[in-house]
Design a protein around this motif. Structure first.
Motif, PDB file in Angstrom:
ATOM      1  N   PRO A 125       0.810  -1.210   0.000  1.00 52.24           N
ATOM      2  CA  PRO A 125       0.000   0.000   0.000  1.00 52.24           C
ATOM      3  C   PRO A 125       0.849   1.268   0.000  1.00 52.24           C
ATOM      4  N   PRO A 126       0.229   2.421  -0.287  1.00 47.79           N
ATOM      5  CA  PRO A 126       0.959   3.679  -0.274  1.00 47.79           C
ATOM      6  C   PRO A 126       1.638   3.927   1.077  1.00 47.79           C
ATOM      7  N   ALA A 127       2.849   4.470   1.012  1.00 50.54           N
ATOM      8  CA  ALA A 127       3.644   4.871   2.182  1.00 50.54           C
ATOM      9  C   ALA A 127       4.071   3.697   3.063  1.00 50.54           C
ATOM     10  N   VAL A 128       4.088   2.496   2.513  1.00 53.12           N
ATOM     11  CA  VAL A 128       4.537   1.337   3.290  1.00 53.12           C
ATOM     12  C   VAL A 128       6.058   1.230   3.307  1.00 53.12           C
ATOM     13  N   GLY A 129       6.729   1.971   2.421  1.00 53.85           N
ATOM     14  CA  GLY A 129       8.190   1.951   2.388  1.00 53.85           C
ATOM     15  C   GLY A 129       8.783   1.243   1.192  1.00 53.85           C
ATOM     16  N   LYS A 130       8.017   1.084   0.128  1.00 49.82           N
ATOM     17  CA  LYS A 130       8.497   0.349  -1.044  1.00 49.82           C
ATOM     18  C   LYS A 130       9.770   0.959  -1.628  1.00 49.82           C
ATOM     19  N   MET A 131       9.752   2.273  -1.867  1.00 48.33           N
ATOM     20  CA  MET A 131      10.913   2.933  -2.462  1.00 48.33           C
ATOM     21  C   MET A 131      12.120   2.882  -1.525  1.00 48.33           C
ATOM     22  N   ALA A 152       2.022  -2.541   6.524  1.00 44.46           N
ATOM     23  CA  ALA A 152       2.089  -1.800   7.785  1.00 44.46           C
ATOM     24  C   ALA A 152       0.712  -1.182   7.991  1.00 44.46           C
ATOM     25  N   PRO A 153       0.291  -0.998   9.238  1.00 49.69           N
ATOM     26  CA  PRO A 153      -1.014  -0.393   9.495  1.00 49.69           C
ATOM     27  C   PRO A 153      -1.113   1.017   8.906  1.00 49.69           C
ATOM     28  N   GLN A 154      -2.327   1.413   8.557  1.00 53.71           N
ATOM     29  CA  GLN A 154      -2.535   2.717   7.936  1.00 53.71           C
ATOM     30  C   GLN A 154      -2.026   3.867   8.809  1.00 53.71           C
ATOM     31  N   ARG A 155      -2.210   3.806  10.114  1.00 48.38           N
ATOM     32  CA  ARG A 155      -1.775   4.911  10.988  1.00 48.38           C
ATOM     33  C   ARG A 155      -0.261   5.120  10.886  1.00 48.38           C
ATOM     34  N   ILE A 156       0.490   4.055  10.747  1.00 46.99           N
ATOM     35  CA  ILE A 156       1.949   4.162  10.603  1.00 46.99           C
ATOM     36  C   ILE A 156       2.287   4.740   9.237  1.00 46.99           C
ATOM     37  N   ARG A 158       6.096 -12.159   2.007  1.00 46.59           N
ATOM     38  CA  ARG A 158       5.281 -11.152   2.689  1.00 46.59           C
ATOM     39  C   ARG A 158       5.979 -10.730   3.976  1.00 46.59           C
ATOM     40  N   LEU A 159       6.165  -9.396   4.135  1.00 46.22           N
ATOM     41  CA  LEU A 159       6.882  -8.877   5.299  1.00 46.22           C
ATOM     42  C   LEU A 159       6.138  -7.707   5.925  1.00 46.22           C
ATOM     43  N   ASP A 160       6.167  -7.653   7.251  1.00 47.38           N
ATOM     44  CA  ASP A 160       5.633  -6.511   7.990  1.00 47.38           C
ATOM     45  C   ASP A 160       6.729  -5.451   8.015  1.00 47.38           C
ATOM     46  N   ASN A 161       6.409  -4.255   7.560  1.00 44.02           N
ATOM     47  CA  ASN A 161       7.382  -3.168   7.539  1.00 44.02           C
ATOM     48  C   ASN A 161       6.959  -2.047   8.494  1.00 44.02           C
ATOM     49  N   SER A 162       6.291  -2.412   9.583  1.00 44.44           N
ATOM     50  CA  SER A 162       5.818  -1.427  10.559  1.00 44.44           C
ATOM     51  C   SER A 162       6.956  -0.711  11.255  1.00 44.44           C
TER      52      SER A 162
END
Length: 194
Positions: free
Chosen positions: A9-15, A111-115, A169-173
């Protein structure tokens, strides 16, 4: 040429994670806003012309990467799993890599949307994504998009994005790109830069 597709999702840290993977491996980064930002000066986001040219640029960059002497390419993109056309376009993008018999891996970050909303406005994000400089708009845009799009897969419902290819699949929180990149390199067995 090894293709590593980082989705989420957007802003999860892909870049940011993609850049860290490239630092470790010597691969090159083609993040989704590299094709988005130049077009926004001419076409409205998600207009038919924008979508057509964005797909064309992405397809050609990936095809040329296969034909070149690149060791690997990290490509980042957000995919709406509720739109079969988006998963079909992803398969179209990787087709040149498959035809060449080269490896493809999918890394899905979450990662959760709030993060993710808290990440909007970070220096790295606004430096590379001109359209995200209005932070309030960017946050509202994420919330609005996620009311009608599903950017995280459900393995039971969706399976793997690219059948026959690894899907990690990885959590990037935690937000530590280097930690996530190390895990990606280790779990996929990617070569390390000499």
């Amino acid at each position: 040429m090894h293709l590593v597709c980082i989705i989420g999702p957007p802003a999860v840290g892909k870049m940011t994670v993609g850049r860290a993977v490239c630092d470790l491996t010597g691969y090159r980064l083609f993040h989704n806003h590299m094709s988005i930002e130049p077009l926004l000066g001419v076409f409205d986001f998600d207009s038919p012309s924008f979508r057509r040219i964005n797909r064309l640029v992405r397809r050609e960059v990936i095809a040329e990467a296969v034909a070149s002497d690149l060791l690997g390419l990290v490509f980042t993109v957000a995919i709406d799993f509720d739109r079969p056309s988006e998963t079909a376009r992803m398969r179209e993008l990787v087709a040149p890599v498959e035809r060449a018999g080269q490896p493809i891996d999918v890394v899905e970050l979450d990662a959760p949307q709030r993060i993710r909303l808290a990440r909007e406005g970070s220096p790295d994000r606004v430096d590379h994504k001109r359209s995200k400089r209005d932070v309030e708009w960017a946050r509202a845009h994420v919330v609005e998009m996620e009311t009608h799009a599903r950017f995280t897969s459900d393995p039971a419902r969706d399976g793997d994005l690219l059948a026959g290819h690894r899907h990690l699949r990885l959590d990037n929180s935690h937000g530590e790109a280097s930690v996530t990149a190390e895990r990606i390199v280790a779990e996929l067995g990617l070569p390390r830069r000499a």
